[in-house]
Design a protein around this motif. Structure first.
Motif, PDB file in Angstrom:
ATOM      1  N   ALA A 264       0.815  -1.215   0.000  1.00 39.68           N
ATOM      2  CA  ALA A 264       0.000   0.000   0.000  1.00 39.68           C
ATOM      3  C   ALA A 264       0.848   1.263   0.000  1.00 39.68           C
ATOM      4  CB  ALA A 264      -0.941  -0.012   1.201  1.00 39.68           C
ATOM      5  N   CYS A 265       2.001   1.228   0.674  1.00 40.17           N
ATOM      6  CA  CYS A 265       2.914   2.371   0.669  1.00 40.17           C
ATOM      7  C   CYS A 265       4.293   1.829   0.274  1.00 40.17           C
ATOM      8  CB  CYS A 265       2.954   3.049   2.028  1.00 40.17           C
ATOM      9  SG  CYS A 265       3.928   4.570   2.043  1.00 40.17           S
ATOM     10  N   GLY A 266       4.473   1.606  -1.018  1.00 45.08           N
ATOM     11  CA  GLY A 266       5.667   0.944  -1.517  1.00 45.08           C
ATOM     12  C   GLY A 266       6.882   1.852  -1.544  1.00 45.08           C
ATOM     13  N   CYS A 267       8.058   1.222  -1.509  1.00 44.41           N
ATOM     14  CA  CYS A 267       9.319   1.963  -1.502  1.00 44.41           C
ATOM     15  C   CYS A 267       9.616   2.564  -2.874  1.00 44.41           C
ATOM     16  CB  CYS A 267      10.474   1.038  -1.108  1.00 44.41           C
ATOM     17  SG  CYS A 267      10.383   0.445   0.592  1.00 44.41           S
ATOM     18  N   ALA A 268      10.339   3.674  -2.849  1.00 44.05           N
ATOM     19  CA  ALA A 268      10.760   4.332  -4.085  1.00 44.05           C
ATOM     20  C   ALA A 268      12.142   3.844  -4.475  1.00 44.05           C
ATOM     21  CB  ALA A 268      10.782   5.842  -3.894  1.00 44.05           C
ATOM     22  N   GLY A 269      12.296   3.450  -5.736  1.00 44.37           N
ATOM     23  CA  GLY A 269      13.607   3.023  -6.206  1.00 44.37           C
ATOM     24  C   GLY A 269      13.502   2.105  -7.401  1.00 44.37           C
ATOM     25  N   VAL A 270      14.455   2.243  -8.313  1.00 44.77           N
ATOM     26  CA  VAL A 270      14.539   1.404  -9.513  1.00 44.77           C
ATOM     27  C   VAL A 270      15.893   0.711  -9.508  1.00 44.77           C
ATOM     28  CG1 VAL A 270      14.698   1.428 -12.033  1.00 44.77           C
ATOM     29  CG2 VAL A 270      12.972   2.817 -10.879  1.00 44.77           C
ATOM     30  N   PHE A 271      15.906  -0.594  -9.683  1.00 43.69           N
ATOM     31  CA  PHE A 271      17.159  -1.349  -9.701  1.00 43.69           C
ATOM     32  C   PHE A 271      17.572  -1.584 -11.154  1.00 43.69           C
ATOM     33  CE2 PHE A 271      19.499  -5.401  -9.831  1.00 43.69           C
ATOM     34  CZ  PHE A 271      20.611  -5.008  -9.103  1.00 43.69           C
ATOM     35  N   SER A 272      18.639  -0.911 -11.579  1.00 46.15           N
ATOM     36  CA  SER A 272      19.040  -0.954 -12.990  1.00 46.15           C
ATOM     37  C   SER A 272      20.489  -1.365 -13.199  1.00 46.15           C
ATOM     38  CB  SER A 272      18.826   0.429 -13.628  1.00 46.15           C
ATOM     39  OG  SER A 272      19.644   1.398 -12.974  1.00 46.15           O
ATOM     40  N   ALA A 273      21.173  -1.789 -12.137  1.00 49.31           N
ATOM     41  CA  ALA A 273      22.607  -2.088 -12.261  1.00 49.31           C
ATOM     42  C   ALA A 273      22.882  -3.160 -13.306  1.00 49.31           C
ATOM     43  CB  ALA A 273      23.167  -2.518 -10.902  1.00 49.31           C
ATOM     44  N   SER A 274      21.997  -4.138 -13.413  1.00 49.01           N
ATOM     45  CA  SER A 274      22.264  -5.288 -14.277  1.00 49.01           C
ATOM     46  C   SER A 274      22.302  -4.938 -15.757  1.00 49.01           C
ATOM     47  CB  SER A 274      21.196  -6.371 -14.046  1.00 49.01           C
ATOM     48  OG  SER A 274      21.125  -6.744 -12.694  1.00 49.01           O
ATOM     49  N   ASN A 275      21.404  -4.068 -16.207  1.00 48.08           N
ATOM     50  CA  ASN A 275      21.248  -3.845 -17.649  1.00 48.08           C
ATOM     51  C   ASN A 275      21.465  -2.402 -18.089  1.00 48.08           C
ATOM     52  OD1 ASN A 275      18.933  -2.740 -16.580  1.00 48.08           O
ATOM     53  ND2 ASN A 275      17.494  -3.975 -17.757  1.00 48.08           N
ATOM     54  N   THR A 276      22.058  -1.580 -17.222  1.00 45.41           N
ATOM     55  CA  THR A 276      22.217  -0.160 -17.543  1.00 45.41           C
ATOM     56  C   THR A 276      22.971   0.069 -18.843  1.00 45.41           C
ATOM     57  OG1 THR A 276      21.914   1.021 -15.455  1.00 45.41           O
ATOM     58  CG2 THR A 276      23.663   1.815 -16.869  1.00 45.41           C
ATOM     59  N   MET A 277      24.087  -0.596 -19.058  1.00 49.64           N
ATOM     60  CA  MET A 277      24.887  -0.305 -20.244  1.00 49.64           C
ATOM     61  C   MET A 277      24.145  -0.684 -21.523  1.00 49.64           C
ATOM     62  SD  MET A 277      27.356   1.358 -19.107  1.00 49.64           S
ATOM     63  CE  MET A 277      28.092   1.614 -20.725  1.00 49.64           C
ATOM     64  N   SER A 278      23.397  -1.757 -21.500  1.00 45.66           N
ATOM     65  CA  SER A 278      22.574  -2.111 -22.667  1.00 45.66           C
ATOM     66  C   SER A 278      21.503  -1.057 -22.907  1.00 45.66           C
ATOM     67  CB  SER A 278      21.918  -3.478 -22.456  1.00 45.66           C
ATOM     68  OG  SER A 278      22.865  -4.519 -22.463  1.00 45.66           O
ATOM     69  N   CYS A 279      20.857  -0.602 -21.827  1.00 48.64           N
ATOM     70  CA  CYS A 279      19.820   0.427 -21.958  1.00 48.64           C
ATOM     71  C   CYS A 279      20.392   1.723 -22.514  1.00 48.64           C
ATOM     72  CB  CYS A 279      19.171   0.690 -20.608  1.00 48.64           C
ATOM     73  SG  CYS A 279      18.145  -0.649 -19.960  1.00 48.64           S
ATOM     74  N   LEU A 280      21.536   2.148 -21.980  1.00 52.16           N
ATOM     75  CA  LEU A 280      22.115   3.401 -22.425  1.00 52.16           C
ATOM     76  C   LEU A 280      22.540   3.350 -23.882  1.00 52.16           C
ATOM     77  CD1 LEU A 280      24.300   4.413 -19.344  1.00 52.16           C
ATOM     78  CD2 LEU A 280      22.105   5.380 -20.047  1.00 52.16           C
TER      79      LEU A 280
END
Length: 350
Positions: A264-280
Motif C-alpha cells: 500500500a505504501c511501496g518503496c521508491a527506487g529502480v534497480f538498474s545495475a544489471s542492464n544499464t549499459m545495454s539500456c544506455l
C-alpha cells in the motif's frame, strides 16, 4: 549509399556516480551486478543508521570490499551523510585521509532513509564552508519536502529556494545535482560556468510519468525524484547525449525487495545495475549519438571529481536481443530488474 550501422563500440570502463548498495544480504547480492561492468561508484550513505562519520564510512567500505567476489575489481567511493550535527573537522579528515570522496545532502524526508537529513540549512553552513575550502564535492538530492509543494514541482522549487541561496553564499563549493529530472534542472546546470554538475539516471532517460500511472500503477517504475512529463525526459536525453562535461551517469540503482515495492505504501527506487549499459547504448543509438556514450559514462564524471578515467576498456556489441533476468535473488527476497519496455540489442562483450 548509406553508412553501415555500428555493431561494436569500445569505450573506457564506465563508473557509476550515484549508487545504492544497501548492506548485509542485499549488499552481497547486488554488488556483483555493478562490479561486473563498473570500475568505481559513488556509494550512497542512507543506511539505517546512516553513514555519518569517517569511522562509519571506513567500516562500510570494509563490508563492501568483503562482499566483492574475488574475481571482480571495483572501487567504492564513499560519501558521508550530512546531518545538522555533522562535524566539519571529521569531514575534512575523512577527505584528507581518502576515506570519503563527497558528502551527501538529503533534505529531511525526501527519500528512502532520509529522516536524519537537513531541515535547517543554516545549521550545516560550517560544513559547507569547510568543504568549499578543501574542494570536497557536495552531492545533493534536490527536492523540497514541504507538503504544500506538488511532488512534480519539488525539484524546480528546490533550485530556486535552496540551491541558489547555497551557491550564492558558497560560490566555491563544488556541487553535483544528483538524478536531475526536469528541464529546469538541465537549464540551470547549463547556465552555470563552474562548480556545478549533474548526474542523470538510466531510468529517467527512458520513462516518464505515464509509465508509472497510465493504465494502472506500476510500482517498479516508482522512484524519487519521480519521473516527470515527456518534455522533461526529452531534455534529459538531450543533455546526456550532448557531450557536455557537466552531465554524467549516476544510475541511482536502488534495490528494494518486491514485497517492499508491492504494498500500500511501496518503496521508491529502480534497480538498474544489471542492464544499464545495454539500456544506455539503445538510448544513445536512437539519438544518433553513440560517439558520445563514453563521455557520459566514463569521462565526464572522473573529470568533475578530479580523478583519472579508467585505463580499462569495455566493448559493447549489437546483435540479437539480449535477455536479462527479470529478478535477482537476494537473502532478503527477490529484486525486480528495471524493464525499459523495449528490446535491448546491445550487450557488454565478455
Amino acid at each position: 549509399m548509406t553508412d553501415k550501422p555500428t555493431t561494436s563500440l569500445t569505450i573506457r570502463r564506465p563508473d557509476d556516480w550515484h549508487l545504492h548498495l544497501r548492506d548485509g544480504a542485499m549488499l552481497r547480492a547486488v554488488l556483483p551486478e555493478t562490479a561486473r561492468h563498473f570500475g568505481r561508484a559513488i556509494i550512497m550513505p542512507n543506511l539505517m543508521p546512516p553513514v555519518v562519520t569517517a569511522a562509519d564510512a571506513s567500516a562500510y567500505r570494509a563490508r563492501i570490499m568483503a562482499a566483492l567476489p574475488a574475481d571482480m575489481s571495483f572501487t567504492p567511493l564513499m560519501t558521508l551523510y550530512l546531518t545538522e550535527d555533522t562535524d566539519p573537522a571529521d569531514v575534512a579528515a575523512a577527505h584528507a585521509n581518502g576515506i570519503a570522496t563527497a558528502v551527501k545532502l538529503y533534505p529531511a524526508g525526501a527519500t528512502t532513509n532520509s529522516a536524519s537529513g537537513v531541515r535547517d540549512f543554516e545549521k550545516v553552513r560550517p560544513v559547507l564552508e569547510k568543504m568549499a575550502e578543501i574542494g570536497m564535492p557536495l552531492c545533493i538530492h534536490g527536492e523540497v519536502t514541504h507538503s504544500d509543494v506538488d511532488i512534480f514541482d519539488r525539484e524546480a522549487v528546490f533550485i530556486d529556494k535552496i540551491l541558489k541561496p547555497i551557491r550564492k553564499k558558497n560560490p566555491d563549493l563544488r556541487i553535483v545535482m544528483e538524478h536531475v529530472t526536469t528541464l529546469d534542472a538541465v537549464d540551470y546546470v547549463r547556465d552555470q560556468p563552474k562548480n556545478l554538475a549533474a548526474t542523470i539516471t538510466t531510468h529517467h532517460l527512458i520513462i516518464n510519468r505515464n509509465h508509472i500511472l497510465a493504465g494502472g500503477i506500476r510500482p517498479h517504475y516508482y522512484c524519487l525524484p519521480v519521473a516527470k512529463r515527456e518534455q522533461h525526459r526529452v531534455a534529459l536525453v538531450q543533455a546526456a547525449v550532448s557531450g557536455d562535461k557537466r552531465f554524467f551517469l549516476g544510475t541511482d540503482s536502488a534495490p528494494h525487495t518486491d514485497p517492499n515495492k508491492l504494498q500500500a505504501c511501496g518503496c521508491a527506487g529502480v534497480f538498474s545495475a544489471s542492464n544499464t549499459m545495454s539500456c544506455l547504448a539503445e538510448v544513445f543509438e536512437a539519438a544518433d549519438a553513440l560517439d558520445k556514450l563514453e563521455a557520459f559514462t566514463s569521462l565526464n564524471g572522473p573529470r568533475f571529481y578530479g580523478l583519472s578515467a579508467s585505463d580499462e576498456a569495455m566493448t559493447l556489441t549489437r546483435g540479437e536481443p539480449v535477455t536479462y533476468p527479470s529478478h535477482i535473488a537476494t537473502g532478503d527476497g527477490p529484486v525486480t530488474v528495471f524493464d525499459p519496455g523495449f528490446p535491448l540489442h546491445w550487450r557488454v562483450a565478455d
